[in-house]
Design a protein around this motif. Structure first.
Motif, mmCIF file in Angstrom:
data_model
loop_
_atom_site.group_PDB
_atom_site.id
_atom_site.type_symbol
_atom_site.label_atom_id
_atom_site.label_comp_id
_atom_site.label_asym_id
_atom_site.label_seq_id
_atom_site.Cartn_x
_atom_site.Cartn_y
_atom_site.Cartn_z
ATOM 1 N N LYS A 3 -7.401 -0.474 -0.525
ATOM 2 C CA LYS A 3 -6.901 0.888 -0.363
ATOM 3 C C LYS A 3 -6.775 1.272 1.108
ATOM 4 O O LYS A 3 -7.515 0.775 1.955
ATOM 5 N N GLY A 4 -5.858 2.203 1.377
ATOM 6 C CA GLY A 4 -5.674 2.720 2.722
ATOM 7 C C GLY A 4 -5.157 4.149 2.672
ATOM 8 O O GLY A 4 -4.656 4.603 1.641
ATOM 9 N N ILE A 5 -5.290 4.852 3.787
ATOM 10 C CA ILE A 5 -4.874 6.249 3.883
ATOM 11 C C ILE A 5 -3.793 6.383 4.958
ATOM 12 O O ILE A 5 -3.930 5.836 6.056
ATOM 13 N N ASP A 112 -0.222 -4.540 6.760
ATOM 14 C CA ASP A 112 -0.693 -5.661 7.579
ATOM 15 C C ASP A 112 -2.215 -5.814 7.501
ATOM 16 O O ASP A 112 -2.750 -6.903 7.764
ATOM 17 N N LYS A 113 -2.904 -4.729 7.138
ATOM 18 C CA LYS A 113 -4.362 -4.780 6.980
ATOM 19 C C LYS A 113 -4.764 -5.122 5.546
ATOM 20 O O LYS A 113 -5.945 -5.070 5.195
ATOM 21 N N GLY A 114 -3.760 -5.458 4.727
ATOM 22 C CA GLY A 114 -4.038 -5.883 3.367
ATOM 23 C C GLY A 114 -4.028 -4.785 2.326
ATOM 24 O O GLY A 114 -4.400 -5.018 1.168
ATOM 25 N N CYS A 115 -3.587 -3.574 2.700
ATOM 26 C CA CYS A 115 -3.603 -2.461 1.752
ATOM 27 C C CYS A 115 -2.450 -2.580 0.746
ATOM 28 O O CYS A 115 -1.294 -2.758 1.135
ATOM 29 N N THR A 116 -2.784 -2.464 -0.512
ATOM 30 C CA THR A 116 -1.776 -2.470 -1.572
ATOM 31 C C THR A 116 -1.761 -1.155 -2.344
ATOM 32 O O THR A 116 -0.862 -0.927 -3.152
ATOM 33 N N GLU A 117 -2.761 -0.319 -2.134
ATOM 34 C CA GLU A 117 -2.796 1.032 -2.694
ATOM 35 C C GLU A 117 -2.971 2.011 -1.532
ATOM 36 O O GLU A 117 -3.953 1.922 -0.799
ATOM 37 N N ILE A 118 -2.019 2.928 -1.381
ATOM 38 C CA ILE A 118 -2.044 3.836 -0.231
ATOM 39 C C ILE A 118 -1.993 5.282 -0.703
ATOM 40 O O ILE A 118 -1.140 5.669 -1.503
ATOM 41 N N LYS A 119 -2.926 6.062 -0.195
ATOM 42 C CA LYS A 119 -2.965 7.502 -0.441
ATOM 43 C C LYS A 119 -2.277 8.186 0.734
ATOM 44 O O LYS A 119 -2.717 8.066 1.883
ATOM 45 N N THR A 120 -1.171 8.879 0.466
ATOM 46 C CA THR A 120 -0.472 9.576 1.542
ATOM 47 C C THR A 120 -0.976 11.017 1.608
ATOM 48 O O THR A 120 -1.091 11.701 0.586
ATOM 49 N N VAL A 121 -1.274 11.471 2.821
ATOM 50 C CA VAL A 121 -1.842 12.802 3.022
ATOM 51 C C VAL A 121 -0.993 13.570 4.030
ATOM 52 O O VAL A 121 -1.194 13.455 5.244
ATOM 53 N N PRO A 122 0.000 14.347 3.561
ATOM 54 C CA PRO A 122 0.738 15.209 4.475
ATOM 55 C C PRO A 122 -0.209 16.257 5.064
ATOM 56 O O PRO A 122 -0.977 16.878 4.333
ATOM 57 N N VAL A 150 3.593 -2.038 -3.010
ATOM 58 C CA VAL A 150 2.575 -1.048 -2.682
ATOM 59 C C VAL A 150 2.588 0.098 -3.697
ATOM 60 O O VAL A 150 3.643 0.625 -4.055
ATOM 61 N N LYS A 151 1.403 0.490 -4.146
ATOM 62 C CA LYS A 151 1.246 1.637 -5.031
ATOM 63 C C LYS A 151 0.902 2.864 -4.181
ATOM 64 O O LYS A 151 -0.054 2.850 -3.416
ATOM 65 N N ILE A 152 1.717 3.922 -4.334
ATOM 66 C CA ILE A 152 1.534 5.140 -3.558
ATOM 67 C C ILE A 152 0.936 6.237 -4.437
ATOM 68 O O ILE A 152 1.369 6.457 -5.565
#
Length: 345
Positions: A3-5, A112-122, A150-152
């Motif tokens: 996961k990543g943000i 590039d850091k291996g994140c496949t699930e990303i939480k987007t925070v406007p 990628v899952k958003i």
């Protein structure tokens, strides 16, 4: 799955040079969710008129507020990113909707850091077509074209979260507690009235008279910018114990001649000065980072208007910026996502 943000803010020119400002304004104003005219009309307005008249004046305004480290909005957003990164165990990237710090670069950094699930925070507490929606649409386009694996997960408007209201109220109270003031303005970025109607998922329930903003249980509130601004003010006023008549909600930064959300901030400042208000405070809760609209339009132009109308003390309350407690709100939002995803597996 890793996961990543991705934090996303508005953006900024690379420098206060008119050439860089013109490039930035061109990208920003040609967005169909910012100036929502048909392409030909938008092109004629932006490229035929605005970009031939506005960049020089805008560049001069940027020069007034530019920091040695760069654009205040960028610098403050980077500091906030660092604060959040220190509070969570997953990668946090930062991007801007407009300018050289693109959303694509932010997504790529996380991938590039291996994140496949990303939480987007406007980084907007309230939803609007020209802010949250355009970020969501751009991310969907980029993911479809460049990051299909990628899952958003999107972040809804957080204007009504109790932890956010607590922090916003605390930041305002820290100034008001030591301040002798007569009135506090809650100034939000304005939008054209038609943007409110276009975002009305009830297809016509919004009457633009302000009454439906306070109607409980309305489905349209999820995407109504005006409602979310009004309720932000109400919740903060309640938290701080502000007395009726000592605070009000206004809208700033209008562009063009179409009707925008009212009352207008500049005209309210002018009117109150004429009516004898001597000590005013102002806060800008639609912005989480101080920027051109807060540091120049409010802190400089607003102050000048107030003094010209007879006002004496004009106190501008800073945005949340890189406050540690605001970074914790963002950490709470992202931790809730991580925990929910974990529970679902």
């Amino acid at each position: 799955m890793s996961k990543g943000i991705l934090l996303v803010n508005l953006g900024s020119p690379d420098s206060p040079n008119p050439k860089d400002v013109k490039k930035y304004l061109g990208e920003f104003l040609m967005d169909e969710r910012v100036i929502d005219l048909p392409l030909l009309a938008r092109t004629l307005l932006v490229k035929g008129i605005i970009l031939n008249t506005r960049p020089k004046a805008s560049a001069a305004a940027y020069k007034k507020i530019w920091w040695e480290e760069g654009s205040p909005l960028i610098v403050l957003s980077e500091r906030l990113q660092e604060k959040l990164q220190n509070k969570v165990d997953y990668p946090v990237a930062l991007a801007m909707r407009y300018g050289s710090m693109t959303i694509k670069k932010g997504l790529q950094e996380l991938v590039d850091k291996g994140c496949t699930e990303i939480k987007t925070v406007p980084l907007y507490p309230q939803f609007a077509m020209a802010t949250t929606e355009t970020i969501d649409v751009k991310i969907d386009e980029l993911v479809a074209e460049f990051f299909p694996e990628v899952k958003i997960t999107r972040t809804p408007a957080f204007y009504h979260r109790q932890d956010y209201i607590d922090v916003l109220s605390k930041s305002i109270g820290e100034v008001l507690n030591d301040l002798d003031y007569e009135h506090i303005l809650f100034s939000y970025h304005g939008v054209p009235e038609r943007h409110i109607r276009k975002s009305d998922i009830t297809n016509g329930n919004c009457k633009m008279n302000g009454k439906c903003c306070f109607k409980k249980g309305s489905k349209q509130h999820e995407f109504c910018y005006r409602h979310q601004c009004e309720i932000t003010t109400v919740n903060v006023a309640k938290k701080l114990g502000l007395k009726n008549g000592t605070y009000s909600t206004t809208f700033q930064s209008r562009l063009g001649f179409d009707p925008w959300l009212k009352p207008y901030t500049d005209r309210t400042i002018e009117r109150m000065g004429k009516e004898g208000v001597k000590k005013m405070a102002i806060v800008t809760p639609a912005f989480v980072s101080d920027c051109l609209e807060t540091l120049e339009e409010i802190a400089m132009e607003g102050k000048e208007i107030f003094h010209e109308m007879g006002g004496e003390e004009f106190t501008v309350i800073p945005c949340l910026n890189e406050r540690d407690d605001f970074a914790q709100v963002l950490a709470n939002i992202t931790d809730e996502w991580v925990n929910a995803e974990t529970m679902a597996k």
